[in-house]
Design a protein around this motif. Structure first.
Motif, PDB file in Angstrom:
ATOM      1  N   GLY A  97       9.924 -16.030  29.701  1.00 62.57           N
ATOM      2  CA  GLY A  97      11.299 -15.584  29.903  1.00 62.57           C
ATOM      3  C   GLY A  97      11.450 -14.083  29.772  1.00 62.57           C
ATOM      4  O   GLY A  97      12.161 -13.445  30.555  1.00 62.57           O
ATOM      5  N   ARG A  98      10.790 -13.495  28.769  1.00 59.47           N
ATOM      6  CA  ARG A  98      10.879 -12.040  28.590  1.00 59.47           C
ATOM      7  C   ARG A  98      10.314 -11.302  29.793  1.00 59.47           C
ATOM      8  O   ARG A  98      10.897 -10.317  30.269  1.00 59.47           O
ATOM      9  N   LEU A  99       9.172 -11.772  30.312  1.00 56.41           N
ATOM     10  CA  LEU A  99       8.555 -11.100  31.458  1.00 56.41           C
ATOM     11  C   LEU A  99       9.421 -11.248  32.695  1.00 56.41           C
ATOM     12  O   LEU A  99       9.659 -10.261  33.430  1.00 56.41           O
ATOM     13  N   TYR A 100       9.910 -12.450  32.959  1.00 63.04           N
ATOM     14  CA  TYR A 100      10.760 -12.642  34.132  1.00 63.04           C
ATOM     15  C   TYR A 100      12.036 -11.813  34.034  1.00 63.04           C
ATOM     16  O   TYR A 100      12.500 -11.235  35.032  1.00 63.04           O
ATOM     17  N   ARG A 101      12.631 -11.757  32.851  1.00 67.68           N
ATOM     18  CA  ARG A 101      13.874 -10.997  32.716  1.00 67.68           C
ATOM     19  C   ARG A 101      13.628  -9.518  32.973  1.00 67.68           C
ATOM     20  O   ARG A 101      14.431  -8.847  33.645  1.00 67.68           O
ATOM     21  N   SER A 102      12.510  -9.005  32.471  1.00 66.91           N
ATOM     22  CA  SER A 102      12.172  -7.601  32.702  1.00 66.91           C
ATOM     23  C   SER A 102      11.995  -7.316  34.188  1.00 66.91           C
ATOM     24  O   SER A 102      12.529  -6.329  34.716  1.00 66.91           O
ATOM     25  N   LEU A 103      11.287  -8.188  34.897  1.00 66.88           N
ATOM     26  CA  LEU A 103      11.046  -7.956  36.316  1.00 66.88           C
ATOM     27  C   LEU A 103      12.286  -8.238  37.159  1.00 66.88           C
ATOM     28  O   LEU A 103      12.478  -7.616  38.213  1.00 66.88           O
ATOM     29  N   TYR A 104      13.125  -9.133  36.704  1.00 64.40           N
ATOM     30  CA  TYR A 104      14.410  -9.359  37.378  1.00 64.40           C
ATOM     31  C   TYR A 104      15.230  -8.064  37.373  1.00 64.40           C
ATOM     32  O   TYR A 104      15.830  -7.684  38.387  1.00 64.40           O
ATOM     33  N   GLU A 105      15.229  -7.380  36.241  1.00 65.37           N
ATOM     34  CA  GLU A 105      15.998  -6.138  36.130  1.00 65.37           C
ATOM     35  C   GLU A 105      15.337  -5.002  36.893  1.00 65.37           C
ATOM     36  O   GLU A 105      16.001  -4.234  37.597  1.00 65.37           O
ATOM     37  N   VAL A 106      14.007  -4.879  36.794  1.00 71.61           N
ATOM     38  CA  VAL A 106      13.295  -3.793  37.475  1.00 71.61           C
ATOM     39  C   VAL A 106      13.443  -3.905  38.991  1.00 71.61           C
ATOM     40  O   VAL A 106      13.551  -2.888  39.699  1.00 71.61           O
ATOM     41  N   THR A 107      13.454  -5.136  39.509  1.00 71.66           N
ATOM     42  CA  THR A 107      13.541  -5.342  40.963  1.00 71.66           C
ATOM     43  C   THR A 107      14.978  -5.528  41.449  1.00 71.66           C
ATOM     44  O   THR A 107      15.192  -5.827  42.627  1.00 71.66           O
ATOM     45  N   GLY A 108      15.950  -5.371  40.582  1.00 73.11           N
ATOM     46  CA  GLY A 108      17.340  -5.531  40.982  1.00 73.11           C
ATOM     47  C   GLY A 108      17.688  -6.937  41.412  1.00 73.11           C
ATOM     48  O   GLY A 108      18.556  -7.134  42.277  1.00 73.11           O
ATOM     49  N   GLY A 109      17.008  -7.942  40.829  1.00 71.88           N
ATOM     50  CA  GLY A 109      17.284  -9.328  41.170  1.00 71.88           C
ATOM     51  C   GLY A 109      16.440  -9.885  42.295  1.00 71.88           C
ATOM     52  O   GLY A 109      16.564 -11.074  42.634  1.00 71.88           O
ATOM     53  N   ALA A 110      15.562  -9.069  42.878  1.00 69.16           N
ATOM     54  CA  ALA A 110      14.734  -9.558  43.990  1.00 69.16           C
ATOM     55  C   ALA A 110      13.694 -10.568  43.508  1.00 69.16           C
ATOM     56  O   ALA A 110      13.419 -11.561  44.184  1.00 69.16           O
ATOM     57  N   MET A 111      13.105 -10.311  42.336  1.00 66.31           N
ATOM     58  CA  MET A 111      12.133 -11.244  41.768  1.00 66.31           C
ATOM     59  C   MET A 111      12.818 -12.044  40.673  1.00 66.31           C
ATOM     60  O   MET A 111      13.288 -11.479  39.682  1.00 66.31           O
ATOM     61  N   THR A 112      12.878 -13.364  40.842  1.00 66.30           N
ATOM     62  CA  THR A 112      13.674 -14.185  39.946  1.00 66.30           C
ATOM     63  C   THR A 112      13.079 -15.592  39.835  1.00 66.30           C
ATOM     64  O   THR A 112      12.575 -16.137  40.832  1.00 66.30           O
ATOM     65  N   PRO A 113      13.136 -16.210  38.657  1.00 65.69           N
ATOM     66  CA  PRO A 113      12.683 -17.598  38.539  1.00 65.69           C
ATOM     67  C   PRO A 113      13.671 -18.591  39.145  1.00 65.69           C
ATOM     68  O   PRO A 113      13.399 -19.786  39.175  1.00 65.69           O
ATOM     69  N   LEU A 114      14.809 -18.093  39.632  1.00 61.55           N
ATOM     70  CA  LEU A 114      15.825 -18.947  40.237  1.00 61.55           C
ATOM     71  C   LEU A 114      15.657 -19.060  41.750  1.00 61.55           C
ATOM     72  O   LEU A 114      16.570 -19.493  42.456  1.00 61.55           O
ATOM     73  N   ILE A 115      14.478 -18.712  42.237  1.00 60.61           N
ATOM     74  CA  ILE A 115      14.229 -18.692  43.678  1.00 60.61           C
ATOM     75  C   ILE A 115      13.895 -20.076  44.230  1.00 60.61           C
ATOM     76  O   ILE A 115      13.788 -20.267  45.456  1.00 60.61           O
ATOM     77  N   GLY A 116      13.768 -21.090  43.369  1.00 60.56           N
ATOM     78  CA  GLY A 116      13.340 -22.411  43.818  1.00 60.56           C
ATOM     79  C   GLY A 116      14.234 -23.017  44.879  1.00 60.56           C
ATOM     80  O   GLY A 116      13.753 -23.614  45.857  1.00 60.56           O
ATOM     81  N   GLY A 117      15.545 -22.911  44.710  1.00 59.71           N
ATOM     82  CA  GLY A 117      16.455 -23.458  45.710  1.00 59.71           C
ATOM     83  C   GLY A 117      16.318 -22.765  47.052  1.00 59.71           C
ATOM     84  O   GLY A 117      16.449 -23.403  48.114  1.00 59.71           O
ATOM     85  N   SER A 118      16.032 -21.469  47.026  1.00 61.87           N
ATOM     86  CA  SER A 118      15.831 -20.715  48.269  1.00 61.87           C
ATOM     87  C   SER A 118      14.563 -21.173  48.979  1.00 61.87           C
ATOM     88  O   SER A 118      14.533 -21.300  50.217  1.00 61.87           O
ATOM     89  N   LEU A 119      13.505 -21.436  48.207  1.00 62.69           N
ATOM     90  CA  LEU A 119      12.267 -21.942  48.790  1.00 62.69           C
ATOM     91  C   LEU A 119      12.472 -23.322  49.397  1.00 62.69           C
ATOM     92  O   LEU A 119      11.981 -23.609  50.495  1.00 62.69           O
ATOM     93  N   GLU A 120      13.207 -24.179  48.691  1.00 60.01           N
ATOM     94  CA  GLU A 120      13.472 -25.509  49.221  1.00 60.01           C
ATOM     95  C   GLU A 120      14.278 -25.437  50.514  1.00 60.01           C
ATOM     96  O   GLU A 120      14.043 -26.201  51.450  1.00 60.01           O
ATOM     97  N   ARG A 121      15.238 -24.524  50.587  1.00 58.17           N
ATOM     98  CA  ARG A 121      16.056 -24.398  51.798  1.00 58.17           C
ATOM     99  C   ARG A 121      15.189 -24.078  53.009  1.00 58.17           C
ATOM    100  O   ARG A 121      15.448 -24.565  54.119  1.00 58.17           O
ATOM    101  N   LEU A 122      14.136 -23.276  52.793  1.00 60.19           N
ATOM    102  CA  LEU A 122      13.273 -22.893  53.914  1.00 60.19           C
ATOM    103  C   LEU A 122      12.134 -23.879  54.160  1.00 60.19           C
ATOM    104  O   LEU A 122      11.301 -23.644  55.034  1.00 60.19           O
ATOM    105  N   GLY A 123      12.079 -24.965  53.383  1.00 60.04           N
ATOM    106  CA  GLY A 123      11.107 -26.010  53.654  1.00 60.04           C
ATOM    107  C   GLY A 123       9.975 -26.136  52.668  1.00 60.04           C
ATOM    108  O   GLY A 123       9.161 -27.066  52.766  1.00 60.04           O
ATOM    109  N   TYR A 124       9.895 -25.218  51.691  1.00 59.91           N
ATOM    110  CA  TYR A 124       8.838 -25.317  50.685  1.00 59.91           C
ATOM    111  C   TYR A 124       9.389 -26.129  49.525  1.00 59.91           C
ATOM    112  O   TYR A 124       9.681 -25.621  48.454  1.00 59.91           O
TER     113      TYR A 124
END
Length: 288
Positions: free
Chosen positions: A72-99
């Motif tokens: 959680g600490r690592l993901y939160r740090s990278l979520y902030e550094v990337t302005g939300g581009a890298m996020t553990p909440l991307i699963g729904g987006s992957l499912e929408r595209l077929g993964y």
């Protein structure tokens, strides 16, 4: 490590190989496999019986094993550094595209941005509290963390020299360095260079891996839900495989020099126009 003995198995949807100077005892192998199964049972978004699978069905308070705090600490740090581009909440987006869990590889609609962390998730140590059903995806970091956990297990069993290869995410421990080829981003049968690995981790990420459809692949921008386009392959070296794994994905969103302000690592990024950028500490050799 001369004449290594390899222990090969499948786990968390990928192929593993652990090389050691002497064969691992059956009891050690069993402990390693049990750890992989436990991790998958907690974190896999492809399993309905996992904790993450339960999160996708209903909101609530979920307690996960101790490794969740570092994750959680690592993901939160990278979520902030990337302005939300890298996020553990991307699963729904992957499912929408077929993964999705069924690997349908057929988009179900237009790209879907990931929800904002603050709106749906509180990650406090190893306790995650959600306010809506969400598809957590730790694919950018989880494999690397599992490599580190397996290394701890090996050392607790008295095994100090080994190479763990999780389909390209590598961790080396022991006196003898190994030379690793850097896979060409457009031709897996070719290499663009080599790098020596001595007592650390080397991780890679590429848009040609887990790719499908018309330009679709697994590295999505959380702000848009769309695949990234400019970078096509990255490599990172760090002491921790979890950190190296995460930063290999972060390089698709943020220049390496910017990430160096927060993390101690070396890196190489190859772009879609054939150019490359790398840190002064990346000791690999690129072929001309």
């Amino acid at each position: 490590m001369p004449d290594p003995e390899d222990f090969r198995f499948d786990g968390i949807g990928t192929r593993w190989e652990i090389s050691t100077p002497r064969p691992l005892d059956a009891s050690v192998r069993a402990r390693l496999l049990a750890l992989v199964e436990r991790y998958d049972g907690d974190w896999s978004r492809f399993r309905s019986d996992s904790t993450v699978g339960a999160m996708a069905r209903q909101p609530g308070r979920y307690e996960l094993p101790p490794e969740a705090a570092d994750l959680g600490r690592l993901y939160r740090s990278l979520y902030e550094v990337t302005g939300g581009a890298m996020t553990p909440l991307i699963g729904g987006s992957l499912e929408r595209l077929g993964y999705d869990a069924a690997y349908s590889l057929r988009p179900a609609g237009n790209a879907l941005p990931a929800p904002h962390w603050e709106d749906v998730l509180t990650w406090d140590g190893n306790v995650l509290t959600t306010t809506a059903p969400l598809v957590l995806d730790i694919g950018a970091t989880g494999k690397g963390q599992l490599v580190d956990l397996l290394a701890i297990e090996l050392r607790s069993c008295g095994v100090d020299s080994f190479v763990i290869d999780a389909s390209g995410d590598l961790l080396h421990r022991g006196p003898d360095p190994v030379s690793v080829a850097l896979e060409h981003p457009y031709d897996p049968a070719r290499a663009i260079g080599t790098v020596p690995l001595a007592g650390g981790a080397l991780c890679a990420s590429a848009s040609n891996r887990r790719a499908w459809g018309d330009g679709l692949h697994h590295v999505l921008d959380g702000k848009t839900g769309l695949p990234v386009r400019r970078a096509v392959a990255t490599w990172t070296m760090a002491e921790s495989t979890m950190v190296a794994d995460a930063l290999a994905t972060a390089l698709f969103f943020v220049p390496g020099k910017e990430l160096e302000r927060s993390f101690d690592f070396s890196w190489l990024t190859v772009f879609s126009d054939g150019s490359a950028a790398y840190s002064a500490g990346f000791e690999g050799t690129l072929f001309s």
